[in-house]
Design a protein around this motif. Sequence first.
Motif, PDB file in Angstrom:
ATOM      1  N   ALA A   1       0.811  -1.218   0.000  1.00 23.09           N
ATOM      2  CA  ALA A   1       0.000   0.000   0.000  1.00 23.09           C
ATOM      3  C   ALA A   1       0.844   1.269   0.000  1.00 23.09           C
ATOM      4  O   ALA A   1       0.340   2.344  -0.344  1.00 23.09           O
ATOM      5  CB  ALA A   1      -0.939   0.004   1.210  1.00 23.09           C
ATOM      6  N   HIS A   2       2.113   1.165   0.378  1.00 22.83           N
ATOM      7  CA  HIS A   2       2.980   2.349   0.368  1.00 22.83           C
ATOM      8  C   HIS A   2       3.290   2.763  -1.071  1.00 22.83           C
ATOM      9  O   HIS A   2       3.266   1.939  -1.989  1.00 22.83           O
ATOM     10  CB  HIS A   2       4.282   2.071   1.132  1.00 22.83           C
ATOM     11  CG  HIS A   2       4.195   2.390   2.578  1.00 22.83           C
ATOM     12  ND1 HIS A   2       3.572   1.564   3.474  1.00 22.83           N
ATOM     13  CD2 HIS A   2       4.636   3.465   3.276  1.00 22.83           C
ATOM     14  CE1 HIS A   2       3.643   2.102   4.680  1.00 22.83           C
ATOM     15  NE2 HIS A   2       4.273   3.265   4.583  1.00 22.83           N
ATOM     16  N   GLU A   3       3.607   4.032  -1.232  1.00 23.03           N
ATOM     17  CA  GLU A   3       3.941   4.567  -2.544  1.00 23.03           C
ATOM     18  C   GLU A   3       5.038   3.736  -3.190  1.00 23.03           C
ATOM     19  O   GLU A   3       6.073   3.451  -2.573  1.00 23.03           O
ATOM     20  CB  GLU A   3       4.411   6.011  -2.396  1.00 23.03           C
ATOM     21  CG  GLU A   3       4.634   6.714  -3.718  1.00 23.03           C
ATOM     22  CD  GLU A   3       4.998   8.175  -3.540  1.00 23.03           C
ATOM     23  OE1 GLU A   3       5.571   8.727  -4.485  1.00 23.03           O
ATOM     24  OE2 GLU A   3       4.725   8.746  -2.480  1.00 23.03           O
ATOM     25  N   GLY A   4       4.804   3.311  -4.401  1.00 23.47           N
ATOM     26  CA  GLY A   4       5.787   2.501  -5.124  1.00 23.47           C
ATOM     27  C   GLY A   4       5.849   1.057  -4.661  1.00 23.47           C
ATOM     28  O   GLY A   4       6.715   0.321  -5.087  1.00 23.47           O
ATOM     29  N   GLY A   5       4.946   0.638  -3.763  1.00 25.24           N
ATOM     30  CA  GLY A   5       4.969  -0.734  -3.269  1.00 25.24           C
ATOM     31  C   GLY A   5       6.176  -1.036  -2.420  1.00 25.24           C
ATOM     32  O   GLY A   5       6.599  -2.178  -2.307  1.00 25.24           O
ATOM     33  N   GLU A   6       6.740   0.017  -1.792  1.00 28.21           N
ATOM     34  CA  GLU A   6       7.956  -0.128  -1.000  1.00 28.21           C
ATOM     35  C   GLU A   6       7.801   0.621   0.315  1.00 28.21           C
ATOM     36  O   GLU A   6       7.248   1.713   0.350  1.00 28.21           O
ATOM     37  CB  GLU A   6       9.133   0.459  -1.780  1.00 28.21           C
ATOM     38  CG  GLU A   6      10.433   0.452  -1.036  1.00 28.21           C
ATOM     39  CD  GLU A   6      11.536   1.103  -1.835  1.00 28.21           C
ATOM     40  OE1 GLU A   6      12.339   0.345  -2.399  1.00 28.21           O
ATOM     41  OE2 GLU A   6      11.580   2.342  -1.896  1.00 28.21           O
ATOM     42  N   ALA A   7       8.281   0.008   1.397  1.00 30.72           N
ATOM     43  CA  ALA A   7       8.199   0.652   2.707  1.00 30.72           C
ATOM     44  C   ALA A   7       9.424   0.316   3.537  1.00 30.72           C
ATOM     45  O   ALA A   7       9.958  -0.785   3.473  1.00 30.72           O
ATOM     46  CB  ALA A   7       6.937   0.205   3.446  1.00 30.72           C
TER      47      ALA A   7
END
Length: 127
Positions: free
Chosen positions: A47-53
């Motif tokens: 769910a984070h921007e760019g699918g990265e957290a």
Amino acid sequence: MSKLLPLSASATATAQALDTDEVDELAAAFKALGDPVRLRLLSLIAAHEGGEACVCDISGAFELTGPTISHHLKVLRTAGLVTCERRGTWVYYRARPEVIGQLATVLVPLGAPLASTCAPDESDLPT
């Protein structure tokens, strides 16, 4: 690390039955998602921007210790659902949409269904 194939290379994309290797790999991924913490972790990462957290972005969502979160992230990595990259003191996790897509295709196959090879029982025939 999981050897799951990209969705386009998988037998599931053509509605063929899964072979033994695919079943083993997919079962490991589904098993990893069978834990509520891991399912939520993957959801938060995706769910984070760019699918990265960053771990710092997602660990606050749980009342768990750092080592416990790390364990669950390792299980997701081993199952091939996420990748990670260290940047300074933080580790960033990225969802693997091709693997998630492959899991979705198993649940909702594409293409024509397999034809039955069984002969109907006489009791099943209309009278």
